[in-house]
Design a protein around this motif. Structure first.
Motif, PDB file in Angstrom:
ATOM      1  N   THR A 254       0.844  -1.197   0.000  1.00 60.94           N
ATOM      2  CA  THR A 254       0.000   0.000   0.000  1.00 60.94           C
ATOM      3  C   THR A 254       0.881   1.249   0.000  1.00 60.94           C
ATOM      4  OG1 THR A 254      -0.070   0.171   2.423  1.00 60.94           O
ATOM      5  CG2 THR A 254      -1.744  -1.219   1.357  1.00 60.94           C
ATOM      6  N   ASP A 255       0.269   2.369  -0.314  1.00 60.34           N
ATOM      7  CA  ASP A 255       1.014   3.636  -0.289  1.00 60.34           C
ATOM      8  C   ASP A 255       1.537   3.945   1.117  1.00 60.34           C
ATOM      9  OD1 ASP A 255       0.920   4.321  -2.971  1.00 60.34           O
ATOM     10  OD2 ASP A 255      -1.004   5.339  -2.797  1.00 60.34           O
ATOM     11  N   PHE A 256       0.803   3.547   2.140  1.00 62.81           N
ATOM     12  CA  PHE A 256       1.250   3.752   3.525  1.00 62.81           C
ATOM     13  C   PHE A 256       2.546   2.996   3.773  1.00 62.81           C
ATOM     14  CE2 PHE A 256      -0.050   2.946   8.255  1.00 62.81           C
ATOM     15  CZ  PHE A 256       0.982   3.761   8.691  1.00 62.81           C
ATOM     16  N   THR A 257       2.562   1.713   3.382  1.00 68.83           N
ATOM     17  CA  THR A 257       3.769   0.904   3.577  1.00 68.83           C
ATOM     18  C   THR A 257       4.951   1.502   2.818  1.00 68.83           C
ATOM     19  OG1 THR A 257       2.437  -1.114   3.834  1.00 68.83           O
ATOM     20  CG2 THR A 257       4.773  -1.398   3.303  1.00 68.83           C
ATOM     21  N   LYS A 258       4.711   1.862   1.558  1.00 68.70           N
ATOM     22  CA  LYS A 258       5.790   2.426   0.741  1.00 68.70           C
ATOM     23  C   LYS A 258       6.250   3.775   1.283  1.00 68.70           C
ATOM     24  CE  LYS A 258       3.317   1.861  -3.005  1.00 68.70           C
ATOM     25  NZ  LYS A 258       2.868   1.915  -4.416  1.00 68.70           N
ATOM     26  N   ALA A 259       5.321   4.526   1.869  1.00 65.83           N
ATOM     27  CA  ALA A 259       5.694   5.824   2.439  1.00 65.83           C
ATOM     28  C   ALA A 259       6.642   5.657   3.616  1.00 65.83           C
ATOM     29  CB  ALA A 259       4.440   6.585   2.875  1.00 65.83           C
ATOM     30  N   LEU A 260       6.449   4.603   4.404  1.00 66.52           N
ATOM     31  CA  LEU A 260       7.371   4.346   5.513  1.00 66.52           C
ATOM     32  C   LEU A 260       8.767   4.026   4.981  1.00 66.52           C
ATOM     33  CD1 LEU A 260       5.224   2.215   8.000  1.00 66.52           C
ATOM     34  CD2 LEU A 260       5.875   4.621   8.213  1.00 66.52           C
ATOM     35  N   LEU A 261       8.826   3.252   3.905  1.00 67.88           N
ATOM     36  CA  LEU A 261      10.126   2.937   3.299  1.00 67.88           C
ATOM     37  C   LEU A 261      10.797   4.200   2.774  1.00 67.88           C
ATOM     38  CD1 LEU A 261       9.105  -0.286   1.328  1.00 67.88           C
ATOM     39  CD2 LEU A 261      10.551  -0.185   3.372  1.00 67.88           C
ATOM     40  N   GLU A 262      10.019   5.055   2.107  1.00 66.50           N
ATOM     41  CA  GLU A 262      10.576   6.305   1.583  1.00 66.50           C
ATOM     42  C   GLU A 262      10.967   7.252   2.712  1.00 66.50           C
ATOM     43  OE1 GLU A 262      11.448   6.869  -1.444  1.00 66.50           O
ATOM     44  OE2 GLU A 262      10.633   4.938  -2.128  1.00 66.50           O
ATOM     45  N   LEU A 263      10.235   7.200   3.810  1.00 63.18           N
ATOM     46  CA  LEU A 263      10.574   8.019   4.976  1.00 63.18           C
ATOM     47  C   LEU A 263      11.971   7.683   5.482  1.00 63.18           C
ATOM     48  CD1 LEU A 263      10.063   9.833   7.469  1.00 63.18           C
ATOM     49  CD2 LEU A 263       8.862   7.884   8.503  1.00 63.18           C
TER      50      LEU A 263
ATOM     51  N   LEU B 278      10.809  -5.449   9.632  1.00 60.12           N
ATOM     52  CA  LEU B 278      11.852  -4.472   9.957  1.00 60.12           C
ATOM     53  C   LEU B 278      11.944  -3.371   8.908  1.00 60.12           C
ATOM     54  CD1 LEU B 278      14.658  -6.857  11.289  1.00 60.12           C
ATOM     55  CD2 LEU B 278      12.991  -5.567  12.621  1.00 60.12           C
ATOM     56  N   LEU B 279      10.783  -2.874   8.476  1.00 63.06           N
ATOM     57  CA  LEU B 279      10.786  -1.775   7.516  1.00 63.06           C
ATOM     58  C   LEU B 279      11.389  -0.518   8.136  1.00 63.06           C
ATOM     59  CD1 LEU B 279       7.266  -2.103   5.848  1.00 63.06           C
ATOM     60  CD2 LEU B 279       9.407  -3.266   5.261  1.00 63.06           C
ATOM     61  N   ILE B 280      11.209  -0.383   9.428  1.00 60.90           N
ATOM     62  CA  ILE B 280      11.791   0.732  10.163  1.00 60.90           C
ATOM     63  C   ILE B 280      12.464   0.186  11.408  1.00 60.90           C
ATOM     64  CG2 ILE B 280      10.065   2.367   9.301  1.00 60.90           C
ATOM     65  CD1 ILE B 280       8.701   2.212  11.998  1.00 60.90           C
ATOM     66  N   ALA B 281      13.285   0.995  12.052  1.00 66.31           N
ATOM     67  CA  ALA B 281      13.998   0.555  13.252  1.00 66.31           C
ATOM     68  C   ALA B 281      13.004   0.195  14.359  1.00 66.31           C
ATOM     69  CB  ALA B 281      14.937   1.654  13.730  1.00 66.31           C
ATOM     70  N   PRO B 282      13.287  -0.870  15.114  1.00 69.46           N
ATOM     71  CA  PRO B 282      12.370  -1.304  16.171  1.00 69.46           C
ATOM     72  C   PRO B 282      12.044  -0.222  17.200  1.00 69.46           C
ATOM     73  CG  PRO B 282      14.013  -2.996  15.750  1.00 69.46           C
ATOM     74  CD  PRO B 282      14.433  -1.786  14.970  1.00 69.46           C
ATOM     75  N   LYS B 283      12.955   0.725  17.400  1.00 71.35           N
ATOM     76  CA  LYS B 283      12.730   1.765  18.412  1.00 71.35           C
ATOM     77  C   LYS B 283      11.678   2.789  17.976  1.00 71.35           C
ATOM     78  CE  LYS B 283      16.214   5.079  16.837  1.00 71.35           C
ATOM     79  NZ  LYS B 283      17.384   5.906  17.215  1.00 71.35           N
ATOM     80  N   ILE B 284      11.361   2.835  16.678  1.00 72.49           N
ATOM     81  CA  ILE B 284      10.428   3.840  16.169  1.00 72.49           C
ATOM     82  C   ILE B 284       8.990   3.395  16.427  1.00 72.49           C
ATOM     83  CG2 ILE B 284       9.621   5.093  14.142  1.00 72.49           C
ATOM     84  CD1 ILE B 284      12.384   4.800  12.935  1.00 72.49           C
TER      85      ILE B 284
END
Length: 284
Positions: free
Chosen positions: A131-140, A181-187
């Motif tokens: 989804t765009d939400f998932t891809k936005a996290l990757l782009e973030l 693990l799309l983003i760091a676990p601490k986030i």
């Protein structure tokens, strides 16, 4: 607590000193308290493609003080509509999106060109497996790495009404962000919809701080919902209807329309992942 109708788990942490180092604390007062300074909070804000119904001053505060601001596909239209409906004074000093991203099947060409001309970074993500939400996290994360900014929180505005498949897709993104693990676990990732906020509670022990404003609200509610699998054991404190090593499962028992007992914190000890949601007053 709504109902629809002793298994051990290595993930379940019985309350006690040995669990102290594994407690996750959730303090959302920096989001909800208009008087609380945000200078020390490192966060990104994402606007998805749903109407923005929150208080304009609440939105301006969170938007302008964010480390990174992203509008996602049709969320750019929504943001532009929202700020265009505000008085001229509101938009004075309002910061631009740092990033406009998505597969662009919802954003209008006019709006995309408008923000491109303003100097916003435009990233077209064509992958239809996410989804765009998932891809936005990757782009973030890519954007943060490129500019050398670290964040600790992501506040996402995504309505929980309307299309149920999109609501479930947003929850799926919370799982993907953690499990893949799309983003760091601490986030920490929060979903805000109207006057509610939701996030995942991973297996283990959690402390959720409850502000005085929330405790005094007559219409406040909260819920603990198992997503995708049963939560074999849940123990809580601070709720009107607490759980004591109980099993939460669709078709059996789920904790919806719960309330707080007046304590300044809620504790949740869970063997499996739960979706925590609660009303936050005065943001609409």
């Amino acid at each position: 607590m709504a109902t629809n109708g002793s298994v051990s788990s290595k993930n379940f942490c019985d309350a006690g000193p040995s669990c102290a180092d594994n407690v996750s604390e959730w303090d959302i007062t920096w989001i909800t308290n208009m008087e609380k300074p945000l200078k020390q909070i490192k966060y990104a804000i994402l606007i998805l493609n749903r109407p923005i119904t929150q208080n304009p001053q609440f939105m301006r505060r969170l938007w302008n003080q964010a480390s990174i601001r992203i509008t996602v596909d049709g969320g750019t239209n929504r943001w532009d509509q929202f700020i265009s409906s505000q008085p001229e004074a509101y938009n004075k000093g309002l910061k631009l999106p740092d990033l406009v991203t998505g597969d662009f099947d919802s954003i209008t060409t006019e709006i995309c060109d408008k923000y491109k001309k303003k100097g916003c970074k435009i990233v077209h993500t064509l992958d239809q497996d996410h989804t765009d939400f998932t891809k936005a996290l990757l782009e973030l994360i890519i954007h943060c790495n490129q500019i050398g900014v670290e964040i600790e929180n992501v506040v996402t505005f995504a309505q929980n009404s309307g299309r149920l498949d999109q609501v479930l897709g947003n929850i799926q993104t919370l799982f993907l962000a953690r499990d893949k693990l799309l983003i760091a676990p601490k986030i920490k990732i929060y979903l805000i919809s109207d006057d509610s906020i939701s996030w995942l509670l991973s297996p283990g022990e959690h402390v959720i701080l409850i502000s005085e404003e929330v405790r005094k609200s007559k219409r406040v509610w909260c819920s603990l919902v198992p997503i995708g699998e049963a939560c074999e054991r849940v123990t809580s404190t601070g709720l009107k209807w607490n759980l004591d090593h109980q099993r939460l499962k669709y078709g059996d028992l789920v904790s919806t329309s719960n309330r707080f007992d007046g304590s300044d914190k809620v504790t949740v000890n869970c063997s499996h992942t739960l979706l925590w949601s609660m009303r936050i007053p005065n943001i609409k």
